[in-house]
Enzyme design. Structure first.
Site, PDB file in Angstrom:
ATOM      1  N   ASP A   1      -4.100  -2.660  45.604  1.00  0.00           N
ATOM      2  CA  ASP A   1      -4.960  -3.698  45.017  1.00  0.00           C
ATOM      3  C   ASP A   1      -5.917  -4.324  46.042  1.00  0.00           C
ATOM      4  O   ASP A   1      -6.748  -5.152  45.684  1.00  0.00           O
ATOM      5  CB  ASP A   1      -4.100  -4.798  44.372  1.00  0.00           C
ATOM      6  CG  ASP A   1      -3.511  -4.360  43.036  1.00  0.00           C
ATOM      7  OD1 ASP A   1      -3.886  -3.283  42.543  1.00  0.00           O
ATOM      8  OD2 ASP A   1      -2.676  -5.101  42.493  1.00  0.00           O
TER       9      ASP A   1
ATOM     10  N   CYS B   1      -6.162   4.253  31.306  1.00  0.00           N
ATOM     11  CA  CYS B   1      -6.636   3.020  31.930  1.00  0.00           C
ATOM     12  C   CYS B   1      -7.711   3.411  32.919  1.00  0.00           C
ATOM     13  O   CYS B   1      -7.742   4.545  33.383  1.00  0.00           O
ATOM     14  CB  CYS B   1      -5.436   2.371  32.596  1.00  0.00           C
ATOM     15  SG  CYS B   1      -5.813   1.297  33.940  1.00  0.00           S
TER      16      CYS B   1
ATOM     17  N   LYS C   1      -0.968 -13.835  39.876  1.00  0.00           N
ATOM     18  CA  LYS C   1      -0.991 -13.305  38.510  1.00  0.00           C
ATOM     19  C   LYS C   1       0.148 -12.307  38.285  1.00  0.00           C
ATOM     20  O   LYS C   1       0.850 -12.379  37.278  1.00  0.00           O
ATOM     21  CB  LYS C   1      -2.339 -12.607  38.271  1.00  0.00           C
ATOM     22  CG  LYS C   1      -2.368 -11.722  37.068  1.00  0.00           C
ATOM     23  CD  LYS C   1      -3.690 -10.988  36.942  1.00  0.00           C
ATOM     24  CE  LYS C   1      -3.766  -9.637  37.583  1.00  0.00           C
ATOM     25  NZ  LYS C   1      -2.997  -8.564  36.953  1.00  0.00           N
ATOM     26  N   ASN C   2       0.333 -11.395  39.246  1.00  0.00           N
ATOM     27  CA  ASN C   2       1.328 -10.337  39.032  1.00  0.00           C
ATOM     28  C   ASN C   2       2.768 -10.831  39.165  1.00  0.00           C
ATOM     29  O   ASN C   2       3.692 -10.093  38.843  1.00  0.00           O
ATOM     30  CB  ASN C   2       1.091  -9.169  39.998  1.00  0.00           C
ATOM     31  CG  ASN C   2      -0.109  -8.328  39.566  1.00  0.00           C
ATOM     32  OD1 ASN C   2      -0.693  -8.576  38.512  1.00  0.00           O
ATOM     33  ND2 ASN C   2      -0.466  -7.361  40.377  1.00  0.00           N
TER      34      ASN C   2
ATOM     35  N   ARG D   1      -1.723   5.908  33.498  1.00  0.00           N
ATOM     36  CA  ARG D   1      -0.637   5.034  33.971  1.00  0.00           C
ATOM     37  C   ARG D   1       0.493   5.055  32.954  1.00  0.00           C
ATOM     38  O   ARG D   1       0.593   4.199  32.105  1.00  0.00           O
ATOM     39  CB  ARG D   1      -1.174   3.619  34.209  1.00  0.00           C
ATOM     40  CG  ARG D   1      -2.125   3.563  35.381  1.00  0.00           C
ATOM     41  CD  ARG D   1      -2.760   2.228  35.549  1.00  0.00           C
ATOM     42  NE  ARG D   1      -1.870   1.221  36.080  1.00  0.00           N
ATOM     43  CZ  ARG D   1      -2.251  -0.003  36.369  1.00  0.00           C
ATOM     44  NH1 ARG D   1      -3.506  -0.368  36.167  1.00  0.00           N
ATOM     45  NH2 ARG D   1      -1.408  -0.885  36.845  1.00  0.00           N
TER      46      ARG D   1
ATOM     47  N   ARG E   1      -9.944 -11.461  34.650  1.00  0.00           N
ATOM     48  CA  ARG E   1      -8.544 -11.148  34.329  1.00  0.00           C
ATOM     49  C   ARG E   1      -7.618 -11.617  35.438  1.00  0.00           C
ATOM     50  O   ARG E   1      -6.457 -11.944  35.171  1.00  0.00           O
ATOM     51  CB  ARG E   1      -8.363  -9.632  34.173  1.00  0.00           C
ATOM     52  CG  ARG E   1      -8.899  -9.076  32.889  1.00  0.00           C
ATOM     53  CD  ARG E   1      -8.466  -7.633  32.714  1.00  0.00           C
ATOM     54  NE  ARG E   1      -7.082  -7.491  33.152  1.00  0.00           N
ATOM     55  CZ  ARG E   1      -6.583  -6.428  33.774  1.00  0.00           C
ATOM     56  NH1 ARG E   1      -7.331  -5.387  34.008  1.00  0.00           N
ATOM     57  NH2 ARG E   1      -5.324  -6.396  34.145  1.00  0.00           N
TER      58      ARG E   1
HETATM   59  C1  UD1 Z   1       1.532  -3.064  39.332  1.00  0.00           C
HETATM   60  C2  UD1 Z   1       0.502  -4.165  39.452  1.00  0.00           C
HETATM   61  C3  UD1 Z   1      -0.843  -3.570  39.871  1.00  0.00           C
HETATM   62  C4  UD1 Z   1      -0.690  -2.740  41.134  1.00  0.00           C
HETATM   63  C5  UD1 Z   1       0.437  -1.712  40.982  1.00  0.00           C
HETATM   64  C6  UD1 Z   1       0.741  -0.964  42.273  1.00  0.00           C
HETATM   65  C7  UD1 Z   1       1.271  -5.796  37.832  1.00  0.00           C
HETATM   66  C8  UD1 Z   1       1.048  -6.448  36.534  1.00  0.00           C
HETATM   67  N1  UD1 Z   1       0.383  -4.836  38.180  1.00  0.00           N
HETATM   68  O1  UD1 Z   1       1.099  -2.178  38.307  1.00  0.00           O
HETATM   69  O2  UD1 Z   1      -1.757  -4.634  40.100  1.00  0.00           O
HETATM   70  O3  UD1 Z   1      -1.885  -2.046  41.418  1.00  0.00           O
HETATM   71  O4  UD1 Z   1       1.650  -2.370  40.564  1.00  0.00           O
HETATM   72  O5  UD1 Z   1       1.067  -1.860  43.286  1.00  0.00           O
HETATM   73  O6  UD1 Z   1       2.174  -6.137  38.559  1.00  0.00           O
HETATM   74  N2  UD1 Z   1       4.178   5.412  37.227  1.00  0.00           N
HETATM   75  C9  UD1 Z   1       4.706   6.475  36.506  1.00  0.00           C
HETATM   76  N3  UD1 Z   1       5.565   6.202  35.479  1.00  0.00           N
HETATM   77  C10 UD1 Z   1       5.934   4.937  35.152  1.00  0.00           C
HETATM   78  C11 UD1 Z   1       5.412   3.860  35.894  1.00  0.00           C
HETATM   79  C12 UD1 Z   1       4.521   4.130  36.931  1.00  0.00           C
HETATM   80  O7  UD1 Z   1       4.383   7.629  36.786  1.00  0.00           O
HETATM   81  O8  UD1 Z   1       6.738   4.769  34.208  1.00  0.00           O
HETATM   82  C13 UD1 Z   1       3.228   5.670  38.350  1.00  0.00           C
HETATM   83  C14 UD1 Z   1       1.833   5.087  38.098  1.00  0.00           C
HETATM   84  O9  UD1 Z   1       1.039   5.952  37.343  1.00  0.00           O
HETATM   85  C15 UD1 Z   1       1.338   4.905  39.524  1.00  0.00           C
HETATM   86  C16 UD1 Z   1       2.607   4.522  40.296  1.00  0.00           C
HETATM   87  O10 UD1 Z   1       3.690   4.980  39.491  1.00  0.00           O
HETATM   88  O11 UD1 Z   1       0.845   6.111  40.025  1.00  0.00           O
HETATM   89  C17 UD1 Z   1       2.775   3.045  40.558  1.00  0.00           C
HETATM   90  O12 UD1 Z   1       2.596   2.325  39.364  1.00  0.00           O
HETATM   91  P1  UD1 Z   1       3.305   0.940  39.054  1.00  0.00           P
HETATM   92  O13 UD1 Z   1       3.934   0.396  40.307  1.00  0.00           O
HETATM   93  O14 UD1 Z   1       4.180   1.097  37.880  1.00  0.00           O
HETATM   94  O15 UD1 Z   1       2.074   0.038  38.675  1.00  0.00           O
HETATM   95  P2  UD1 Z   1       2.107  -1.157  37.659  1.00  0.00           P
HETATM   96  O16 UD1 Z   1       3.474  -1.736  37.671  1.00  0.00           O
HETATM   97  O17 UD1 Z   1       1.508  -0.757  36.373  1.00  0.00           O
END
Ligand code: UD1
Length: 420
Positions: free
Chosen positions: A308, A119, A22-23, A124, A400
């Protein structure tokens, strides 16, 4: 609202086939916005987030053609677009909608995407996505809960991510493929899903180096073309079934997986006494003949132990001998499953970002509530070993990201049914 009814205590045996990731499929679908030509995709998982992304693309008037709904193969073509907007109604159900921001502004010069908001697994933000696009020359405006990005043409830039972000890396990588000049991303995510996206972009004519490392260099090109791509297998679904085999002391052959993406999970399960045996290409046998032992785990970015998989591992730890300290470093507030499994009789203490599990404890069936996608998977795993009947509410979370999980488990001998 659908719920699961599980009669626990059955040993799982047989073969299970893993679906596409999915991701990986979500950013790959968004990448189809970067070209006017057709992008053909295969091994797309039949899960609800994919339908949400297809709806979002269709809302923008992209042509999404699929034989079945939900599809496993689909063709996406975006010759023109009528709305460069990701509305709140779709973004609120799926944060990954934010992946349309980079491609839209790169190709059409304008994007309006709803902010994902809070969330269930903690705050996030998307500040790192926004900062990077600003560095590439986009004018960003945040208004009424929407991010608006404008740029005649994005410009290559040197971007250092202060924190490793998976979708942030993907968003900026996609944007940079059509920018003028070179973009260098440092402290990028190295997840296999980022690599799969980059592999598709390269097939579409993008110039990318350093894929799979934390420094990615992208030389922008004026145009990308169509491509055909098969999505990688879902490493989190595979890991979940490895734990299903282990927790029920079963004997399962997990097929169509990529063991190369499962290193940290396999190592940790072996430390717990689980036997994991490679059986030919993309196939892993899981079984337990001796005692399950507890082991500490800390979640990390890839190639570390995936956040995850943390919830599913916690379910296993309740059945393992001794103390397991589980430390969550990626997301805050990601132990909601612990309080539900506690109600089934587990011995778990949560202290901030740590959960301390003492096992083994027999679990007994209860009515429990799923709070997010991976938490729901851990509750299903707990239900599989619990005595009596477990009811899990709000299983829409699991739909999902897991393709027909109850059918796959039933085929392995579990007694799980979906009830209205
Ligand atoms: C993706 C995955 C999710 C997984 C996560 C971590 C998808 C669709 N989802 O989520 O299943 O759990 O990676 O492996 O691929 N952060 C910030 N600012 C930002 C972006 C992120 O502070 O602009 C922080 C987040 O709050 C979190 C950390 O960085 O603490 C990692 O988040 P991120 O890798 O961005 O997660 P997702 O990409 O949303």
């Amino acid at each position: 609202m659908d719920r699961f009814k599980i009669e626990g205590g059955r040993r799982l045996e047989g073969t299970v086939q893993i679906s596409g990731a999915k991701n990986a499929a979500l950013p790959i679908m968004a990448a189809a916005l970067l070209t006017s030509e057709k992008v053909h995709l295969d091994n797309v998982p039949r899960v609800r987030d994919i339908i949400t992304m297809a709806k979002l693309l269709a809302h923008m008037k992209a042509h999404v053609v699929a034989q079945d709904l939900p599809p496993s193969a689909m063709t996406i073509q975006t010759e023109e677009i009528s709305h460069t907007e990701a509305p709140y109604e779709l973004v609120k159900t799926m944060r990954a909608s934010v992946l349309t921001l980079g491609p839209l502004v790169a190709r059409f010069g304008y994007a309006r995407v709803s902010l994902p908001g809070g969330c269930a697994i903690g705050a996030r933000p998307i500040d790192l996505h926004i900062q990077a696009l600003e560095k590439m020359g986009a004018k960003i405006n945040i208004d009424h809960g929407y991010v608006e990005a404008r740029a005649e043409r994005l410009l290559g830039a040197e971007i250092h991510f202060d924190k490793i972000t998976v979708t942030g890396t993907e968003n900026v990588l996609m944007a940079a493929t059509l920018a003028e000049g070179e973009t260098i991303l440092t402290n990028s995510a190295r997840e296999p899903e980022v690599t799969d996206l980059a592999d598709l972009l390269i097939k579409m004519g993008a110039k990318i180096e350093g894929v799979g490392t934390s420094t990615i260099r992208i030389r922008g090109v004026p145009k990308l073309h169509g491509a055909t791509h098969k999505v990688i297998p879902d490493r989190i679904e595979a890991g979940t079934f490895l734990i299903a085999g282990a927790i029920t002391r079963g004997d399962i052959l997990v097929t169509n997986c990529d063991p190369g993406h499962l290193g940290a999970i396999i190592d940790k399960l072996r430390e717990c006494g689980v036997e994991i045996i490679p059986e030919g290409s993309g196939r892993l046998r899981v079984r337990v003949s001796g005692k399950l032992r507890g082991a500490d785990v800390t979640t990390e970015e890839y190639p570390g132990f995936a956040t995850d998989m943390q919830a599913q591992y916690l379910a296993l730890a309740t059945q393992a001998e001794g103390k397991s300290v589980i430390t969550e470093t990626i997301f805050e507030n990601r132990f909601m499953h612990a309080s539900e499994i506690l109600r089934m009789g587990a011995n778990i203490e949560v202290e901030g970002r740590k959960a301390i599990v003492h096992g083994p404890t027999p679990l007994s069936g209860a009515t429990i509530i799923a709070s997010d996608l991976r938490a729901s998977a851990s509750l299903v795993l707990a239900g599989l070993v619990a005595s009596n009947t477990t009811y899990i509410d709000r299983v829409y979370h699991i739909d999902r990201g897991y393709e027909r999980i109850e059918s796959k488990l039933c085929a392995l001998g579990a007694r799980i049914e979906r009830i209205g």
